[in-house]
Design a protein around this motif. Structure first.
Motif, PDB file in Angstrom:
ATOM      1  N   PHE A 186       0.820  -1.204   0.000  1.00 11.46           N
ATOM      2  CA  PHE A 186       0.000   0.000   0.000  1.00 11.46           C
ATOM      3  C   PHE A 186       0.858   1.259   0.000  1.00 11.46           C
ATOM      4  O   PHE A 186       0.622   2.203  -0.761  1.00 11.46           O
ATOM      5  N   LEU A 187       1.872   1.296   0.864  1.00 16.55           N
ATOM      6  CA  LEU A 187       2.740   2.470   0.937  1.00 16.55           C
ATOM      7  C   LEU A 187       3.508   2.686  -0.363  1.00 16.55           C
ATOM      8  O   LEU A 187       3.691   3.816  -0.810  1.00 16.55           O
ATOM      9  N   ALA A 188       3.966   1.595  -0.986  1.00 16.75           N
ATOM     10  CA  ALA A 188       4.683   1.709  -2.261  1.00 16.75           C
ATOM     11  C   ALA A 188       3.765   2.271  -3.342  1.00 16.75           C
ATOM     12  O   ALA A 188       4.154   3.141  -4.120  1.00 16.75           O
ATOM     13  N   ALA A 189       2.519   1.790  -3.385  1.00 11.99           N
ATOM     14  CA  ALA A 189       1.568   2.287  -4.376  1.00 11.99           C
ATOM     15  C   ALA A 189       1.260   3.759  -4.132  1.00 11.99           C
ATOM     16  O   ALA A 189       1.170   4.555  -5.070  1.00 11.99           O
ATOM     17  N   ALA A 190       1.119   4.148  -2.875  1.00 16.14           N
ATOM     18  CA  ALA A 190       0.850   5.551  -2.550  1.00 16.14           C
ATOM     19  C   ALA A 190       2.021   6.426  -2.955  1.00 16.14           C
ATOM     20  O   ALA A 190       1.840   7.515  -3.504  1.00 16.14           O
ATOM     21  N   ALA A 191       3.240   5.966  -2.710  1.00 14.16           N
ATOM     22  CA  ALA A 191       4.423   6.745  -3.075  1.00 14.16           C
ATOM     23  C   ALA A 191       4.512   6.930  -4.586  1.00 14.16           C
ATOM     24  O   ALA A 191       4.847   8.011  -5.075  1.00 14.16           O
ATOM     25  N   LEU A 192       4.199   5.884  -5.351  1.00 13.87           N
ATOM     26  CA  LEU A 192       4.240   5.990  -6.811  1.00 13.87           C
ATOM     27  C   LEU A 192       3.181   6.962  -7.325  1.00 13.87           C
ATOM     28  O   LEU A 192       3.418   7.713  -8.266  1.00 13.87           O
ATOM     29  N   SER A 193       2.007   6.959  -6.710  1.00 16.40           N
ATOM     30  CA  SER A 193       0.949   7.838  -7.195  1.00 16.40           C
ATOM     31  C   SER A 193       1.222   9.298  -6.861  1.00 16.40           C
ATOM     32  O   SER A 193       0.730  10.189  -7.527  1.00 16.40           O
ATOM     33  N   LEU A 194       2.032   9.566  -5.833  1.00 12.82           N
ATOM     34  CA  LEU A 194       2.350  10.937  -5.461  1.00 12.82           C
ATOM     35  C   LEU A 194       3.624  11.440  -6.102  1.00 12.82           C
ATOM     36  O   LEU A 194       4.042  12.553  -5.855  1.00 12.82           O
ATOM     37  N   GLY A 195       4.255  10.671  -6.949  1.00 14.88           N
ATOM     38  CA  GLY A 195       5.572  10.972  -7.486  1.00 14.88           C
ATOM     39  C   GLY A 195       5.697  12.226  -8.311  1.00 14.88           C
ATOM     40  O   GLY A 195       6.769  12.785  -8.413  1.00 14.88           O
ATOM     41  N   GLY A 196       4.653  12.757  -8.916  1.00 15.97           N
ATOM     42  CA  GLY A 196       4.786  13.882  -9.833  1.00 15.97           C
ATOM     43  C   GLY A 196       4.604  15.230  -9.180  1.00 15.97           C
ATOM     44  O   GLY A 196       3.921  16.065  -9.725  1.00 15.97           O
ATOM     45  N   GLY A 197       5.218  15.492  -8.056  1.00 11.91           N
ATOM     46  CA  GLY A 197       5.056  16.740  -7.328  1.00 11.91           C
ATOM     47  C   GLY A 197       5.857  17.873  -7.907  1.00 11.91           C
ATOM     48  O   GLY A 197       6.354  17.821  -9.023  1.00 11.91           O
ATOM     49  N   VAL A 198       6.046  18.906  -7.116  1.00 11.98           N
ATOM     50  CA  VAL A 198       6.694  20.132  -7.557  1.00 11.98           C
ATOM     51  C   VAL A 198       8.103  19.885  -8.049  1.00 11.98           C
ATOM     52  O   VAL A 198       8.536  20.468  -9.024  1.00 11.98           O
ATOM     53  N   GLY A 199       8.842  19.005  -7.427  1.00 12.78           N
ATOM     54  CA  GLY A 199      10.219  18.788  -7.812  1.00 12.78           C
ATOM     55  C   GLY A 199      10.401  17.873  -8.992  1.00 12.78           C
ATOM     56  O   GLY A 199      11.510  17.626  -9.422  1.00 12.78           O
ATOM     57  N   ALA A 244       6.949  35.401  -9.528  1.00 13.16           N
ATOM     58  CA  ALA A 244       8.301  34.858  -9.521  1.00 13.16           C
ATOM     59  C   ALA A 244       8.267  33.472  -8.881  1.00 13.16           C
ATOM     60  O   ALA A 244       7.466  33.217  -7.976  1.00 13.16           O
ATOM     61  N   VAL A 245       9.109  32.582  -9.379  1.00 11.53           N
ATOM     62  CA  VAL A 245       9.251  31.237  -8.812  1.00 11.53           C
ATOM     63  C   VAL A 245      10.726  30.889  -8.796  1.00 11.53           C
ATOM     64  O   VAL A 245      11.547  31.535  -9.443  1.00 11.53           O
ATOM     65  N   GLY A 246      11.050  29.859  -8.069  1.00 10.68           N
ATOM     66  CA  GLY A 246      12.433  29.413  -8.044  1.00 10.68           C
ATOM     67  C   GLY A 246      12.707  28.513  -6.864  1.00 10.68           C
ATOM     68  O   GLY A 246      11.808  28.143  -6.114  1.00 10.68           O
ATOM     69  N   GLY A 247      13.969  28.194  -6.716  1.00 14.76           N
ATOM     70  CA  GLY A 247      14.378  27.332  -5.621  1.00 14.76           C
ATOM     71  C   GLY A 247      15.807  26.882  -5.795  1.00 14.76           C
ATOM     72  O   GLY A 247      16.541  27.369  -6.663  1.00 14.76           O
ATOM     73  N   LEU A 248      16.194  25.938  -4.961  1.00 13.55           N
ATOM     74  CA  LEU A 248      17.552  25.403  -4.983  1.00 13.55           C
ATOM     75  C   LEU A 248      17.589  24.080  -5.739  1.00 13.55           C
ATOM     76  O   LEU A 248      16.653  23.285  -5.662  1.00 13.55           O
ATOM     77  N   ILE A 249      18.659  23.854  -6.456  1.00 16.13           N
ATOM     78  CA  ILE A 249      18.918  22.568  -7.110  1.00 16.13           C
ATOM     79  C   ILE A 249      20.264  22.076  -6.605  1.00 16.13           C
ATOM     80  O   ILE A 249      21.261  22.744  -6.846  1.00 16.13           O
ATOM     81  N   ARG A 297      17.294  20.550  -4.077  1.00 15.27           N
ATOM     82  CA  ARG A 297      16.501  21.187  -3.024  1.00 15.27           C
ATOM     83  C   ARG A 297      17.068  20.846  -1.656  1.00 15.27           C
ATOM     84  O   ARG A 297      17.192  21.696  -0.792  1.00 15.27           O
ATOM     85  N   LYS A 298      17.411  19.574  -1.468  1.00 17.80           N
ATOM     86  CA  LYS A 298      18.026  19.116  -0.216  1.00 17.80           C
ATOM     87  C   LYS A 298      19.384  18.516  -0.559  1.00 17.80           C
ATOM     88  O   LYS A 298      19.579  17.974  -1.641  1.00 17.80           O
ATOM     89  N   THR A 299      20.314  18.602   0.372  1.00 16.35           N
ATOM     90  CA  THR A 299      21.673  18.128   0.089  1.00 16.35           C
ATOM     91  C   THR A 299      21.981  16.770   0.708  1.00 16.35           C
ATOM     92  O   THR A 299      23.113  16.318   0.649  1.00 16.35           O
ATOM     93  N   LYS A 300      20.996  16.123   1.276  1.00 17.10           N
ATOM     94  CA  LYS A 300      21.218  14.826   1.921  1.00 17.10           C
ATOM     95  C   LYS A 300      21.828  13.811   0.942  1.00 17.10           C
ATOM     96  O   LYS A 300      22.697  13.036   1.297  1.00 17.10           O
ATOM     97  N   LYS A 301      21.384  13.828  -0.313  1.00 14.57           N
ATOM     98  CA  LYS A 301      21.901  12.900  -1.324  1.00 14.57           C
ATOM     99  C   LYS A 301      23.099  13.467  -2.072  1.00 14.57           C
ATOM    100  O   LYS A 301      23.582  12.883  -3.022  1.00 14.57           O
TER     101      LYS A 301
END
Length: 143
Positions: A14-27, A98-103, A105-109
């Motif tokens: 269930f969690l895997a299916a939910a994660a796949l369905s939410l995959g197309g977010g802002v980033g 205006a829009v923008g952000g960091l690339i 977004r997070k530096t953990k990876k």
């Protein structure tokens, strides 16, 4: 014990299916289903890009975001240095939006590796048409 393992298995599915369905977010980048188009005329795009990056692509597409069909900017950058980088992207439009952000977004990876091409999508809330003019600014974060 058998029932607990089965419930755990279904929970994971269930969690895997939910994660796949939410995959197309802002980033996310533009899916193959989105039809990219030029954001505006080439001469109406002002670009200020750090020498530490190369703009690979700047295109637009329409996609549903927060319940409305809005304009998304797709920005692809290549790290042309020999050290990992983090970039700040800022997009200014003629209507004051205006829009923008960091690339990334997070530096953990990690940061953008030398030679690596990364892309990111920026939705513009309340914008259902192409802008007249665009100012794109890409700088190195932290410099």
């Amino acid at each position: 014990m058998k029932r607990g393992k089965m419930m755990l298995g279904w929970s994971i599915v269930f969690l895997a299916a939910a994660a796949l369905s939410l995959g197309g977010g802002v980033g996310a980048t533009a899916d193959a289903a989105e039809k990219c188009f030029p954001c505006t005329d080439v001469e109406k795009i002002e670009k200020h890009i750090t020498p530490k990056a190369q703009l690979e692509d700047l295109s637009c597409y329409m996609k549903k975001w927060k319940g409305a069909e809005v304009l998304h900017f797709k920005v692809s950058l290549k790290n042309v240095t020999d050290t990992p980088q983090r970039y700040r992207v800022q997009i200014f439009l003629d209507n004051g939006k205006a829009v923008g952000g960091l690339i990334p977004r997070k530096t953990k990876k990690g940061l953008v590796k030398p030679g690596q091409v990364v892309d990111f999508a920026y939705p513009v809330k309340g914008m259902a048409e192409k802008p007249e003019t665009v100012l794109l600014r890409v700088t190195c974060a932290g410099s």
